[in-house]
Design an enzyme around this catalytic site. Sequence first.
Site, PDB file in Angstrom:
ATOM      1  N   GLU A 124     -13.210  -0.848  -6.461  1.00 31.11           N
ATOM      2  CA  GLU A 124     -13.133  -1.811  -5.363  1.00 31.11           C
ATOM      3  C   GLU A 124     -12.685  -1.126  -4.068  1.00 31.11           C
ATOM      4  O   GLU A 124     -13.369  -1.172  -3.061  1.00 31.11           O
ATOM      5  CB  GLU A 124     -12.156  -2.941  -5.732  1.00 31.11           C
ATOM      6  N   ASP A 173       0.816  -1.217   0.000  1.00 29.10           N
ATOM      7  CA  ASP A 173       0.000   0.000   0.000  1.00 29.10           C
ATOM      8  C   ASP A 173       0.851   1.269   0.000  1.00 29.10           C
ATOM      9  O   ASP A 173       0.821   2.064   0.956  1.00 29.10           O
ATOM     10  CB  ASP A 173      -0.943  -0.005   1.216  1.00 29.10           C
ATOM     11  N   GLU A 223      21.528   2.152   6.004  1.00 31.85           N
ATOM     12  CA  GLU A 223      20.196   1.686   5.601  1.00 31.85           C
ATOM     13  C   GLU A 223      19.683   2.431   4.368  1.00 31.85           C
ATOM     14  O   GLU A 223      18.490   2.393   4.073  1.00 31.85           O
ATOM     15  CB  GLU A 223      19.220   1.790   6.772  1.00 31.85           C
ATOM     16  N   GLU A 241      23.804   6.859   5.283  1.00 36.39           N
ATOM     17  CA  GLU A 241      23.274   5.872   6.210  1.00 36.39           C
ATOM     18  C   GLU A 241      23.425   4.475   5.612  1.00 36.39           C
ATOM     19  O   GLU A 241      23.187   4.274   4.418  1.00 36.39           O
ATOM     20  CB  GLU A 241      21.791   6.155   6.500  1.00 36.39           C
TER      21      GLU A 241
HETATM   22  O1  FUB Z   1      -3.208  -3.860   2.998  1.00 33.56           O
HETATM   23  C1  FUB Z   1      -4.491  -4.149   3.474  1.00 33.56           C
HETATM   24  C2  FUB Z   1      -5.516  -3.866   2.428  1.00 33.56           C
HETATM   25  O2  FUB Z   1      -5.210  -4.584   1.248  1.00 33.56           O
HETATM   26  C3  FUB Z   1      -5.549  -2.438   1.959  1.00 33.56           C
HETATM   27  O3  FUB Z   1      -6.198  -1.587   2.862  1.00 33.56           O
HETATM   28  C4  FUB Z   1      -6.212  -2.588   0.657  1.00 33.56           C
HETATM   29  O4  FUB Z   1      -6.109  -1.450  -0.169  1.00 33.56           O
HETATM   30  C5  FUB Z   1      -5.502  -3.787   0.100  1.00 33.56           C
HETATM   31  O5  FUB Z   1      -4.290  -3.436  -0.496  1.00 33.56           O
END
Ligand code: FUB
Length: 595
Positions: free
Chosen positions: A214, A40, A335, A333
Amino acid sequence: MTRRRRSLVALVVAFVCGVTLLPAPAQADNPIVQHLYTADPAPLVHNGRVYLYTGHDEDASTYFTMKDWRVFSSADMVNWTDHGSPMSLATFAWADANAWAGQAVERNGKFYWYVPVRQRSTGQMVIGVGVGDSPTGPFRDALGRPLVGTNEIDPSVMIDDDGQAYLYWGNPNLWYVRLNADMISYSGSPTKIPLTTAGFGSRTGDANRPTLYEEGPWVYKRGGQYYNVFAAKCCSEFLGYSTSPGPTGPWTYRGTVMPTQGSSFTNHAGIVDFRGGSYFFYHNGALPGGGGFTRSVAVEKFSYNADGTIPTLTMTATGAPQVGTLDPFVRQEAETIAWGSGIETEPSTEGGMNIGWLENGDYVKVKGVAFGTGASSFSARVASATAGGRIEVRLDSTSGPVVGTCTVGGTGGWQAWTTTTCAVSGATGTHDLYLRFVGGSGNLFNVNWWQFSGGGSTPTAYRVTNRNSGQVIDVQQPNTSDLAVIGQWPSNGTAWQQWRFLDAGNGTVRLQSVHSGKCVDVSGASTADGAAVIQYTCHDRPNQVFTWRSTGDGYATLVNLNSGKCLTVVNGSIAAGAALEQRTCTTATSMQWSR
Ligand code: FUB
């Protein structure tokens, strides 16, 4: 401190990519984080860096078992610095699960991070907001309660040109609400955006969900048009988008941005412009052990079509090209990584993060490191509760030439830091740098940071930041040879300016704006007291004349003889740590610049 076992990601990546001394897969820089699973993506451009806010899938997860969020940042789109986890479920005392897809935004010097979480008292998904004083946090619960809740997920935030901020979210619905200027309250009620097939496309086979929408909206404005890029259809999802002439619609479905690809049944978009390029972040299951619940964030560079539509993009293992180069002569860094094998990260007692759980053969790749005319030594900040080991400094691959080897001894603790230094030879020009960690069995040592020093070399890139406006200027290859380039861009990544050094003859160096064609001539090409800088229009008509003047307090002042204004250069140097201040000749600090 006892070392815990390394994560599944680290084990699998080490097995696949590292411990056998095989070179890393050619040019593989996607996914952009390899030492943990990320999902995400939500990018934010601030002060010349891209900050990337992500979720975090637990190793071997079989559901969206997510407990914290992560922040990474990059100045060049390929080397990413791990800033750890500045916000987690524990930040929200009233939440008990589901640290899912959020987005962060900056307003008036504060950073607001909107996230969906499960509210303990109701068991419903709501939107919380964390607030921090820097893009890397730490973030605290801004309200002590949810901001808004419809038992739905995935907030996206947009601040319009008139200052009105909007929060969008939802699955199965798509909602928006107008945020107040404080960014932690709102006016009016949450409103459902009508999910029409004209607005969001047609889905077949699900009578309850006639449109493609969605979840995971990513709403932004570009060129007077509003975009909503969202996860479409389920499952597997693809990424589609709609546009609108206003922030609340009406929306028109425009098609696919990224088809279903990449071993994860979800996907999630995040889009920014940065240094003249447009970048599309998404996630997939491309890491070893990856899948629908063990995802990884990746990025592609793209260009909008002339009519503002978004081309269809394909996931790659290559990722985005590097913007500029990385300067090894300033502290980096450990990292900050383009590709890591077998490593993990943890908070360092010296601040920031360090890399650790390093075993024989583990390595990090740092891409596009500009050694210029050469490096003569390498230093690393290290700690070891065992007997330590060695850092092999290699160029171009894990089996590339060794240009230095630093010994690391035991320091008495995993956070008992010391600096080790070793000689370097043969590191000139620009290369991918591989730091390969070798030694006995088990965990060898930690590394907090590293830095090369040069044998009379010139730093090949430096950055000044205007502390007033946030404007950033990066100077690459700051020599005066033909074709050296200065890239100037504001922190929001738009209106990019490029400057090129030309040899104007007569001992004068001419700096030409690639953008406007205008020139700045530097007579004597020197910052010594008395040297003059003349700004021309490229038609040899001097319209601005400057001269250097010593201020006697360690500052050198560049006086504009036309306006009387001054640019004051502390120490008159571009060495690491030097600062620039722009003064009016009378006031102390009307503008401040620093490296
Ligand atoms: O990562 C958890 C859920 O899966 C997210 O809120 C959605 O958008 C999907 O990616």
